[in-house]
Write a protein that holds these residues in place. Sequence first.
Motif, PDB file in Angstrom:
ATOM      1  N   THR A   1       0.873  -1.177   0.000  1.00  0.00           N
ATOM      2  CA  THR A   1       0.000   0.000   0.000  1.00  0.00           C
ATOM      3  C   THR A   1       0.902   1.217   0.000  1.00  0.00           C
ATOM      4  O   THR A   1       1.925   1.261   0.663  1.00  0.00           O
ATOM      5  N   VAL A   2       0.418   2.170  -0.818  1.00  0.00           N
ATOM      6  CA  VAL A   2       1.207   3.389  -0.942  1.00  0.00           C
ATOM      7  C   VAL A   2       1.032   4.194   0.340  1.00  0.00           C
ATOM      8  O   VAL A   2      -0.037   4.208   0.935  1.00  0.00           O
ATOM      9  N   ASP A   3       2.054   4.857   0.719  1.00  0.00           N
ATOM     10  CA  ASP A   3       1.970   5.724   1.901  1.00  0.00           C
ATOM     11  C   ASP A   3       0.804   6.697   1.711  1.00  0.00           C
ATOM     12  O   ASP A   3       0.767   7.428   0.723  1.00  0.00           O
ATOM     13  N   PRO A   4      -0.154   6.676   2.599  1.00  0.00           N
ATOM     14  CA  PRO A   4      -1.341   7.530   2.424  1.00  0.00           C
ATOM     15  C   PRO A   4      -0.995   9.021   2.349  1.00  0.00           C
ATOM     16  O   PRO A   4      -1.759   9.823   1.883  1.00  0.00           O
TER      17      PRO A   4
ATOM     18  N   SER B   1      -6.892   6.653  -3.840  1.00  0.00           N
ATOM     19  CA  SER B   1      -6.101   5.584  -3.176  1.00  0.00           C
ATOM     20  C   SER B   1      -6.680   4.202  -3.467  1.00  0.00           C
ATOM     21  O   SER B   1      -7.873   4.062  -3.623  1.00  0.00           O
TER      22      SER B   1
ATOM     23  N   ARG C   1      -7.443  12.478  -2.398  1.00  0.00           N
ATOM     24  CA  ARG C   1      -6.507  11.476  -1.854  1.00  0.00           C
ATOM     25  C   ARG C   1      -7.254  10.183  -1.527  1.00  0.00           C
ATOM     26  O   ARG C   1      -6.819   9.092  -1.901  1.00  0.00           O
ATOM     27  N   MET C   2      -8.413  10.347  -0.911  1.00  0.00           N
ATOM     28  CA  MET C   2      -9.168   9.150  -0.499  1.00  0.00           C
ATOM     29  C   MET C   2      -9.656   8.373  -1.719  1.00  0.00           C
ATOM     30  O   MET C   2      -9.498   7.165  -1.826  1.00  0.00           O
TER      31      MET C   2
ATOM     32  N   LEU D   1      -0.420   8.101  -5.519  1.00  0.00           N
ATOM     33  CA  LEU D   1      -1.620   7.347  -5.134  1.00  0.00           C
ATOM     34  C   LEU D   1      -2.356   6.869  -6.382  1.00  0.00           C
ATOM     35  O   LEU D   1      -2.750   5.710  -6.495  1.00  0.00           O
TER      36      LEU D   1
ATOM     37  N   ARG E   1      -2.850   2.852  -8.328  1.00  0.00           N
ATOM     38  CA  ARG E   1      -4.140   2.256  -8.702  1.00  0.00           C
ATOM     39  C   ARG E   1      -4.279   2.123 -10.215  1.00  0.00           C
ATOM     40  O   ARG E   1      -5.345   1.817 -10.721  1.00  0.00           O
TER      41      ARG E   1
END
Length: 376
Positions: free
Chosen positions: A44-47, A376, A372-373, A54, A58
Motif C-alpha cells: 500500500t502506498v503511503d497515504p 487511493s 486522496r481518499m 496514489l 491504482r
Amino acid sequence: MTTINIKPGEKLQLSFDTTTTVQFNVVSDVADPPVVVPPQPPTTVDPNAPLRALAAARGLIYGAASGWQFLHDDVYAPVFAKECGLLVPESELKMVPIRPSATTFKWSGVDWLLGFAQQHGMLFRGHTLIWHLALPDWFNSVNAGNAEQTMRTHVEGCCNHFKGKVHSWDVCNEVVMPADGRADGLRNSKWMQLMGPDYIDKAFRLAHAADPDALLVLNQDRLEFDGTMGKDCRKHTLALLRRLVDAKVPVHALGIESHLNLDPGKFDAELFRRFLADVASLGLKIFITELDVADKPYPADVATRDRLVADLYHDYLEVCLEQPAVTTVITWGLSDKYTWIAEQRPRDDKQAVRPLPLDASMAKKPAYETLRMLLS
Ligand code: G3I
C-alpha cells in the motif's frame, strides 16, 4: 523449569542439582520447513504520498492544467511537480498563441511546458487542436475553399511537432452545443459552417495519421449538468461517439471536462453512472479532463464552502471512479491561486473563489483529502 530441546539420537551430558526441574523436548532433526510467507497484499502506498503516486498505484493518472506563467512561481511549481503526474497547458497550445499566421507556428511557450513535464517525469496532454474559440485573427480569412488545408496544416503541424511526446490530444473540443439548433446537436462553429459535420472525422484521421501512438480524445463540456442542457449534451455526445466508432474514426476516449457549476444536491449520480456506462460500452476510455467546482452558489463562510466543494468532488468522482473506463483525473489547475473561475465565474460577494484542491497558499483543502481518499 529448564527446557532442553534434543534431537533423536542426540547424546547429552547432564549434571543436576535438586532444585531444577528439567523438561526434555524431542524435536525433529529435519531442518524446520521454510516459513511460508503468505502472499503479501500489494504494497500500500503511503497515504501521505502525493496524488500522482496514489493514482499511479491504482493504475490511474492524476494531473492538472497550468499556464506557463504559473510554473514560474517558485512556491507553486515544486508543489505542482510533486502532486501531478500529468501536465496540460491551460492555454499555450491553443491556436492563438502557436499560430501567428496561416503558415507559421510558434512553439516557445508550449515547448517550455513540455520541458517542465519531461523534467518532472510527467505525462503531457495536447489541448486542443480544433476548437471554436482561441482562433487567431487570420482565421477570419479561412473559407470553404481552404478550410480543409487549414485544418491539415494545423493538425499535422502540431501532431508532428509533439510526435511521441504526448499522452493524448484533445482533437476536437466542445463540438456539441444543442442550443445551436442543429438536429445532430452539434455546434454551428466556423469549422462546421466551412466543412460540414465530418470536419470532426477528418480532424481525428489527420491526428492519427500524424501520431499513431497518441490517444485521441473528444473533449466535451456540460455533460455533468442536470436538466435539459445536460441531458441533451449527453444524448448528442453519445450519438456522435457512436457514429465515429461505427465509421472507424480513430477516437480513443471521451474527455468529460467536469467544470462542476452545480447548485448543492443537483448532481444526479445514477443518471451520470448510466451515461458513463453507455460511453464505456463503445469501447472508449473516459478522461475527467478539467475538474473544478464553481463555488458561486455556496455560502461565504470558507469552512462551509470548502466542505460543500469537497462533497461535490466526492459525489462526482466516486461515480466516475467506479467506472473502469475512467483512467485519468485532471483538475483545471491545482491551487485557488490560479484559476480561470476567479475571472469567469466570480462570486457575487466578491470573495475569492475556492474551486481547487489547494488553497492560494498551497495548503491542502478538504477537496484535496477527498481526491486522496478516492484516488487511493
Ligand atoms: O496570453 C495573453 C496575454 O498576452 C494578453 O495580455 C492577455 C490579454 O487579455 O490575454 C492572454 O491570453 C489569455 C489566456 O487565457 C492566457 O491567460 C486569454 O485572453 C484568455 O481568454 C484565456 O482564457 C482561457 C480560456 O480557456 C480561453 O482560451 C482560460 O485561461 C482557460 O482556463 C480556459 O480553459 C477552457 C478550456 O480550454 C476548455 N474548456 C473550458 C475551459 C474554461 O473556459
